[in-house]
Design an enzyme around this catalytic site. Structure first.
Site, PDB file in Angstrom:
ATOM      1  N   HIS A  97      12.741   9.214  12.749  1.00 20.83           N
ATOM      2  CA  HIS A  97      11.472   8.486  12.588  1.00 20.83           C
ATOM      3  C   HIS A  97      10.268   9.449  12.587  1.00 20.83           C
ATOM      4  O   HIS A  97       9.394   9.366  13.449  1.00 20.83           O
ATOM      5  CB  HIS A  97      11.308   7.413  13.680  1.00 20.83           C
ATOM      6  CG  HIS A  97      10.350   6.322  13.282  1.00 20.83           C
ATOM      7  ND1 HIS A  97      10.476   5.004  13.677  1.00 20.83           N
ATOM      8  CD2 HIS A  97       9.232   6.356  12.502  1.00 20.83           C
ATOM      9  CE1 HIS A  97       9.484   4.290  13.173  1.00 20.83           C
ATOM     10  NE2 HIS A  97       8.716   5.094  12.444  1.00 20.83           N
ATOM     11  N   ILE A  98      10.274  10.338  11.600  1.00 18.61           N
ATOM     12  CA  ILE A  98       9.196  11.339  11.509  1.00 18.61           C
ATOM     13  C   ILE A  98       8.407  11.197  10.205  1.00 18.61           C
ATOM     14  O   ILE A  98       7.704  12.113   9.796  1.00 18.61           O
ATOM     15  CB  ILE A  98       9.756  12.780  11.634  1.00 18.61           C
ATOM     16  CG1 ILE A  98      10.839  13.065  10.579  1.00 18.61           C
ATOM     17  CG2 ILE A  98      10.290  13.029  13.037  1.00 18.61           C
ATOM     18  CD1 ILE A  98      11.241  14.542  10.492  1.00 18.61           C
ATOM     19  N   ARG A 134      11.597   0.211   8.575  1.00 20.12           N
ATOM     20  CA  ARG A 134      11.794  -0.099   9.990  1.00 20.12           C
ATOM     21  C   ARG A 134      13.266  -0.364  10.232  1.00 20.12           C
ATOM     22  O   ARG A 134      13.948  -0.917   9.361  1.00 20.12           O
ATOM     23  CB  ARG A 134      11.064  -1.394  10.362  1.00 20.12           C
ATOM     24  CG  ARG A 134       9.687  -1.252  10.907  1.00 20.12           C
ATOM     25  CD  ARG A 134       9.634  -0.561  12.269  1.00 20.12           C
ATOM     26  NE  ARG A 134       8.269  -0.426  12.727  1.00 20.12           N
ATOM     27  CZ  ARG A 134       7.448   0.568  12.377  1.00 20.12           C
ATOM     28  NH1 ARG A 134       7.842   1.524  11.578  1.00 20.12           N
ATOM     29  NH2 ARG A 134       6.210   0.606  12.857  1.00 20.12           N
ATOM     30  N   ARG A 172       5.722 -12.441  -0.417  1.00 21.43           N
ATOM     31  CA  ARG A 172       4.873 -11.739  -1.378  1.00 21.43           C
ATOM     32  C   ARG A 172       5.575 -11.745  -2.722  1.00 21.43           C
ATOM     33  O   ARG A 172       6.791 -11.636  -2.784  1.00 21.43           O
ATOM     34  CB  ARG A 172       4.673 -10.296  -0.967  1.00 21.43           C
ATOM     35  CG  ARG A 172       3.898 -10.163   0.292  1.00 21.43           C
ATOM     36  CD  ARG A 172       3.130  -8.889   0.237  1.00 21.43           C
ATOM     37  NE  ARG A 172       2.422  -8.674   1.481  1.00 21.43           N
ATOM     38  CZ  ARG A 172       1.882  -7.514   1.804  1.00 21.43           C
ATOM     39  NH1 ARG A 172       1.982  -6.479   0.990  1.00 21.43           N
ATOM     40  NH2 ARG A 172       1.232  -7.372   2.925  1.00 21.43           N
ATOM     41  N   GLU A 231      16.722   2.187  17.443  1.00 21.00           N
ATOM     42  CA  GLU A 231      16.337   3.582  17.648  1.00 21.00           C
ATOM     43  C   GLU A 231      15.558   3.753  18.962  1.00 21.00           C
ATOM     44  O   GLU A 231      14.844   2.825  19.353  1.00 21.00           O
ATOM     45  CB  GLU A 231      15.507   4.106  16.461  1.00 21.00           C
ATOM     46  CG  GLU A 231      14.182   3.407  16.270  1.00 21.00           C
ATOM     47  CD  GLU A 231      13.412   3.880  15.048  1.00 21.00           C
ATOM     48  OE1 GLU A 231      13.934   3.810  13.943  1.00 21.00           O
ATOM     49  OE2 GLU A 231      12.258   4.299  15.250  1.00 21.00           O
ATOM     50  N   ARG A 266       0.832  -1.213   0.000  1.00 23.35           N
ATOM     51  CA  ARG A 266       0.000   0.000   0.000  1.00 23.35           C
ATOM     52  C   ARG A 266       0.863   1.258   0.000  1.00 23.35           C
ATOM     53  O   ARG A 266       0.566   2.224  -0.682  1.00 23.35           O
ATOM     54  CB  ARG A 266      -0.884   0.016   1.253  1.00 23.35           C
ATOM     55  CG  ARG A 266      -2.034  -0.941   1.187  1.00 23.35           C
ATOM     56  CD  ARG A 266      -2.792  -0.899   2.489  1.00 23.35           C
ATOM     57  NE  ARG A 266      -1.946  -1.311   3.588  1.00 23.35           N
ATOM     58  CZ  ARG A 266      -2.266  -2.225   4.499  1.00 23.35           C
ATOM     59  NH1 ARG A 266      -3.424  -2.804   4.441  1.00 23.35           N
ATOM     60  NH2 ARG A 266      -1.442  -2.547   5.471  1.00 23.35           N
ATOM     61  N   ILE A 267       1.933   1.234   0.811  1.00 21.10           N
ATOM     62  CA  ILE A 267       2.779   2.429   0.876  1.00 21.10           C
ATOM     63  C   ILE A 267       3.715   2.485  -0.330  1.00 21.10           C
ATOM     64  O   ILE A 267       3.891   3.537  -0.933  1.00 21.10           O
ATOM     65  CB  ILE A 267       3.585   2.490   2.192  1.00 21.10           C
ATOM     66  CG1 ILE A 267       2.641   2.460   3.394  1.00 21.10           C
ATOM     67  CG2 ILE A 267       4.462   3.749   2.233  1.00 21.10           C
ATOM     68  CD1 ILE A 267       3.343   2.445   4.744  1.00 21.10           C
TER      69      ILE A 267
HETATM   70  C1  GLV Z   1       5.351   4.244  11.490  1.00 23.69           C
HETATM   71  O1  GLV Z   1       6.496   3.935  11.571  1.00 23.69           O
HETATM   72  C2  GLV Z   1       4.275   3.327  11.322  1.00 23.69           C
HETATM   73  O2  GLV Z   1       4.492   2.094  11.290  1.00 23.69           O
HETATM   74  O3  GLV Z   1       3.133   3.798  11.204  1.00 23.69           O
END
Ligand code: GLV
Length: 333
Positions: free
Chosen positions: A286-287, A239, A178, A268, A154-155
């Site tokens: 991680h923003i 991640r 996948r 992290e 999706r991303i």
């Molecule tokens: C952010 O890292 C998320 O998994 O939504």
């Protein structure tokens, strides 16, 4: 009233909303270490809202009434899903609402790294800029180059859509269990499925958008980095643990690849400090999903999931994003 834990600070109005349904223990501190987290559950919580806190068998054992843990994130590698299933505890996450925001930020890193924006800004701020030079901070183009997406979910499809506007060729690879996306999606994105090795050899810019699992641990390490072009960029918005950060430091120092943009790190926030010795890397804490609208959407969805899963509100019993729906309706074990 059922009792819930909100494991770390979120929008105060979302906490107020949850208080309409539950007796809320809202932790105002940061990430709770496992023992402390466990202590918050010993008063018989029915549910919890987390954002990355590790929930494993020992935490679940401390909370015999706990029926749902709602993660305010799409990734849920902080949940031990085998333990959730064994205990009939439901996990929920917040997919989709962050796709475009995440892709925008990945794109920003993917532009900042090869165009050396952070590195050259540090130089300017340090007062080192004396003259214009034809080869100062020379980088590589995004426009017309080849984008590699590892994790076309999706991303991952969102940066691939952006690639059209940059006249880029899109190649992709998916992770262990996948394979290809549907042919119509491939056609729409003009994306070609290739092996991981092929992708790494061919790409100018690779973006990692896959979930962390044990099988995906160090998907990119010494061997993979050695396959990439010396002009290539690696962007990680997935991640910590998917990239072997120590191997990446070495590859960047050795100029095996040109540059990297990283928003996530192994261990992290205690990331590998050797990354700070590498000038040609853009580092952010991680923003990736941090826009007002998206963080609100994530918090609202996490609350919706929790309220519904605990049998309250307009969707009582039908949380929108169950990770393990098979446990719904089963008694806690
Ligand atoms: C952010 O890292 C998320 O998994 O939504």
């Amino acid at each position: 009233m059922q009792k819930i834990l909100v494991a770390r600070p979120i929008f105060p109005d979302v906490v107020e909303w949850l208080k309409q349904y539950f007796d809320v223990d809202a932790n105002q501190g940061d990430l709770l270490p496992t023992e402390e987290l466990t202590r918050h559950f010993t008063d018989n919580k029915d549910g919890a809202l987390t954002a990355g806190e590790p929930i494993n068998a020992s935490v679940l054992a401390a909370a015999p009434r706990l029926r749902v843990v709602s993660n305010m994130a799409v990734g849920y590698n902080n949940f031990d899903m085998a333990a959730f299933n064994a205990a009939n505890v439901l996990g929920t996450n917040t997919p989709d609402v962050l796709n475009e925001t995440t892709a925008d930020f990945g794109w920003a890193l993917m532009m900042a790294a090869p165009r050396r924006i952070a590195e050259s800004e540090h130089y300017l701020r340090a007062g080192l800029w004396q003259k214009w030079s034809y080869d100062a901070f020379i980088g590589s183009d995004l426009y017309g180059s080849t984008l590699g997406v590892i994790g076309m979910g999706r991303i991952g499809q969102a940066p691939a859509r952006r690639a059209k506007g940059f006249n880029m060729q899109v190649i992709y690879h998916n992770y262990h269990n996948r394979t290809r996306v549907l042919p119509e999606i491939e056609a729409k994105l003009n994306a070609e499925y290739v092996s991981k090795q092929d992708l790494l050899r061919r790409v100018d810019h690779v973006v990692l958008v896959l979930p962390y699992t044990q099988e995906n641990h160090h998907t990119i390490g010494t061997v993979e980095l050695a396959l990439m072009k010396p002009t290539a960029t690696l962007t990680d918005i997935a991640r910590g643990g998917i990239v072997d950060d120590a191997a990446l430091v070495e590859a960047l120092h050795a100029k095996q690849i040109a540059t990297a943009g990283l928003d996530v790190f192994e261990g992290e926030p205690n990331f590998n400090r050797d990354l700070l010795t590498v000038p040609n890397v853009v580092l952010t804490p991680h923003i990736v999903s941090a826009t007002e609208a998206t963080r609100r959407a994530m918090a609202n969805l996490a609350a919706d999931n929790l309220i519904a899963a605990l049998g309250e509100g307009p969707r009582a019993g039908r949380p929108p994003n169950p990770i393990n729906p098979d446990v719904i309706g089963k008694a806690r074990s």
